[in-house]
Design an enzyme around this catalytic site. Structure first.
Site, PDB file in Angstrom:
ATOM      1  N   ASN A  88       0.825  -1.207   0.000  1.00  0.00           N
ATOM      2  CA  ASN A  88       0.000   0.000   0.000  1.00  0.00           C
ATOM      3  C   ASN A  88       0.860   1.259   0.000  1.00  0.00           C
ATOM      4  OD1 ASN A  88      -2.412  -1.426   0.091  1.00  0.00           O
ATOM      5  ND2 ASN A  88      -2.421  -1.520   2.321  1.00  0.00           N
ATOM      6  N   HIS A  89       0.353   2.338  -0.567  1.00  0.00           N
ATOM      7  CA  HIS A  89       1.006   3.641  -0.572  1.00  0.00           C
ATOM      8  C   HIS A  89       0.170   4.626   0.233  1.00  0.00           C
ATOM      9  CE1 HIS A  89       3.735   3.078  -4.349  1.00  0.00           C
ATOM     10  NE2 HIS A  89       3.543   1.921  -3.702  1.00  0.00           N
ATOM     11  N   ASP A  90       0.827   5.650   0.718  1.00  0.00           N
ATOM     12  CA  ASP A  90       0.136   6.707   1.452  1.00  0.00           C
ATOM     13  C   ASP A  90      -0.789   7.458   0.491  1.00  0.00           C
ATOM     14  OD1 ASP A  90      -0.704   8.757   3.081  1.00  0.00           O
ATOM     15  OD2 ASP A  90       1.250   9.763   3.146  1.00  0.00           O
ATOM     16  N   MET A  91      -2.082   7.461   0.803  1.00  0.00           N
ATOM     17  CA  MET A  91      -3.062   8.125  -0.065  1.00  0.00           C
ATOM     18  C   MET A  91      -3.610   9.401   0.561  1.00  0.00           C
ATOM     19  SD  MET A  91      -5.159   4.890  -1.675  1.00  0.00           S
ATOM     20  CE  MET A  91      -5.695   4.263  -0.068  1.00  0.00           C
ATOM     21  N   THR A  96       0.718   9.663  -4.530  1.00  0.00           N
ATOM     22  CA  THR A  96       0.923   8.377  -3.855  1.00  0.00           C
ATOM     23  C   THR A  96       2.362   7.896  -4.015  1.00  0.00           C
ATOM     24  OG1 THR A  96       0.248   7.147  -5.839  1.00  0.00           O
ATOM     25  CG2 THR A  96      -1.473   7.679  -4.206  1.00  0.00           C
TER      26      THR A  96
END
Length: 227
Positions: A88-91, A96
């Protein structure tokens, strides 16, 4: 009808058939403490199942602490992949792109807690689940016991017990049984029986007579500690 063959393969030895090593029980092959696999769950791979942790559980970083939990008596076909929370990436921002993990000055204001906040929690597979070839399970998904995941499916959300899902994203095709039967099966949870009782009634477990399975469950009393 009771089974007369009261033996079983050793769940702590990977290869139930030593001459046929394309499939193996996963539990004795797992070394990562954040991957928990129940007895008799197997993975089938013609290239060898020994690298399941490295090849099939992806982006599983220790600092996240998320777990992959797979129950007992599950069947995992070749190419089954679990995508863990490290993917997951920081959204929360306008991009991102993971600047902070690149280092070289870009990591000066990197807040690992913001990154970890994207975690969707543990990925959980119940007992007696069949996952078809090349299926992909996304982070934080919970798959109920008795479910079937069709080949090449991408599972993005929870799957109910004894549900059959297929597609990308995977959608519920149908339930394997009616609601009442599913409730009865979950109450029986045969996979939690002592292995001696499973051996004793294996043909009933493999059959389709739930009344017979309920009758067999009465023998659980034979395996309770004596007062």
């Amino acid at each position: 009808m009771q089974d007369t063959k009261l033996t079983n393969p050793n769940p702590d030895y990977p290869y139930p058939k030593a001459e046929f090593k394309r499939f193996a029980f996963l539990k004795p092959l797992i070394t990562n403490p954040n991957i928990l696999v129940g007895d008799f769950t197997y993975y089938d791979d013609p290239d060898g199942p020994e690298k399941f942790e490295q090849n099939n559980v992806l982006h599983h970083h220790d600092f996240f602490g998320d777990r992959l939990i797979i129950g007992k008596f599950c069947a995992l076909a070749t190419g089954v992949t679990f995508i863990m929370n490290g993917a997951n990436h920081d959204m929360s921002g306008l991009t991102t792109y993971p600047f902070g993990v690149m280092g070289n000055g870009w990591d000066e204001d990197f807040d690992i807690e913001v990154f970890k906040a994207q975690s969707r929690g543990d990925t959980i597979v119940g007992d007696d689940v069949w996952i078809g070839r090349n299926a992909t399970i996304l982070p934080g998904v919970s798959i109920g016991s008795g479910a079937i995941i069709a080949a090449n499916s991408t599972v993005t959300k929870d799957v109910p017990a004894y549900g059959i899902v297929a597609g990308n994203p995977a959608k519920l095709v149908r339930q394997r049984f009616d609601d009442r039967t599913i409730d009865r099966l979950m109450d029986l949870s045969w996979w939690d029986w002592p292995i001696e009782l499973i051996n004793r009634h294996r043909t009933i477990i493999q059959g389709n007579d739930i009344d017979a399975l309920e009758e067999a469950s009465k023998d659980l009393g034979d395996y309770l500690p004596q007062q």
